[in-house]
Enzyme design. Structure first.
Site: not given
Ligand SMILES: NC(=O)c1ccc[n+]([C@@H]2O[C@H](COP(=O)([O-])OP(=O)(O)OC[C@H]3O[C@@H](n4cnc5c(N)ncnc54)[C@H](OP(=O)(O)O)[C@@H]3O)[C@@H](O)[C@H]2O)c1
Length: 285
Positions: A125, A60, A101-102
């Protein structure tokens, strides 16, 4: 999850995806090199590395402030991405679990948010994540969507990592107290994802206990001191969000109600303070 499974986890270099890759036995991970918004790349990856029984979409555009200025990229990753994965997965009979996400909620209420509550994002977002959910539900109604919030854990960018660094480097921290949600420990989320892998529909998952960043920081300080961390910080001050100039507005109150998923999992998620202790014990060792 069924006995014979093979999982493709996207976003495997990110916070949640990294934990999936570490914890799920028969699992292949991909990062940015396989663009989930590019159908040809998605098909090729499956052809070369599959067959897969499940896709866990952890990819994402998650930089909430940056999404305000990089709208096209956020839209592509968060809307086109789940759409393409949904299209290919449904065609090939692969179960798809997608994270949301929330931040799809406005945060204007004062009670826990259920899956039935009307989303109304207050930033770009959140809007892209909601559109991604809708596109996915449209093209693959049997997909499973888990909304989560405030994820922390080893590796990746997250607030717990930042807090520990600040506590070690700075004498005083100003931390926001007027945003309320529920913390989620990445390994607990991954366990829930595995248990929900054959599910369908929208679910909420977060650790128990409503909190804010100020309280979280205080507890990290207390627990870290007990574990012998050497901390420079002497005072943590509660401040309003308006003290910081952020490009994106955050929901003020967005704790997710997890009763629906609890019925499937058979238990309530443990309290975030217990999860935090596991995190700090892992950090110290
Ligand atoms: N972390 C939180 O607090 C949180 C809270 C609520 C929901 N979420 C949801 O949980 C999920 C995982 O979050 P996370 O915190 O693990 O996110 P993250 O650490 O930012 O990891 C997301 C990964 O996806 C990669 N990515 C983005 N677009 C892509 C594409 N088109 N093709 C392939 N890879 C791609 C990113 O690469 P780049 O780094 O190069 O962009 C990054 O490595 C997401 O859906 C997020 O919305 C997270």
């Amino acid at each position: 999850m069924r006995c014979s499974v093979k999982v493709w986890v996207t976003g495997a270099k990110g916070l949640v995806g990294g934990h999936v890759l570490q914890r799920v036995a028969d699992c292949v991970g991909s990062g940015r090199e396989v663009d989930i918004a590019d159908e040809a790349q998605v098909r090729l990856f499956i052809e070369k590395n599959g067959p897969f029984t499940h896709i866990f979409n952890c990819a994402a555009f998650s930089a909430v402030d940056l999404a305000e200025s990089c709208r096209e990229k956020a839209l592509r990753d968060n809307v086109q991405g789940p759409h393409v994965l949904g299209k290919v997965a449904s065609e090939k009979g692969i179960k798809l679990l997608h994270l949301s996400t929330d931040y799809v909620f406005s945060g204007c209420g004062d009670r826990l948010l259920t899956e039935e509550d009307e989303p109304s994002p207050c930033n770009y977002y959140g809007w892209t994540k909601l559109e991604g959910e809708k596109c996915l539900q449209n093209i693959y109604p049997a997909a499973c969507i888990i909304r989560t919030s405030w994820v922390f854990g080893q590796g990746g960018k997250n607030f717990a990592v930042k807090v520990l660094q600040w506590l070690q480097e700075k004498e005083r921290l100003d931390i926001v107290f007027d945003q309320v949600s529920r913390y989620t420990y990445a390994p607990d989320l991954v366990l829930a994802m595995v248990q929900m892998a054959d599910g369908a529909g929208v679910y909420h998952f977060a650790n128990s206990g409503v909190s804010n960043k100020y309280e979280f920081t205080q507890i990290i300080q207390e627990e870290a001191l007990q574990r012998g961390f050497s901390l420079r910080c002497r005072s943590i001050e509660p401040v309003k969000s308006s003290a910081f100039a952020a490009a994106a507005q955050r929901p003020a109150f967005s704790p997710l109600d997890t009763q629906k998923i609890q019925k499937v999992l058979g238990a309530a998620p443990r309290h975030w303070k217990d999860a935090l202790i596991d995190y700090l014990d892992g950090y110290a060792s």
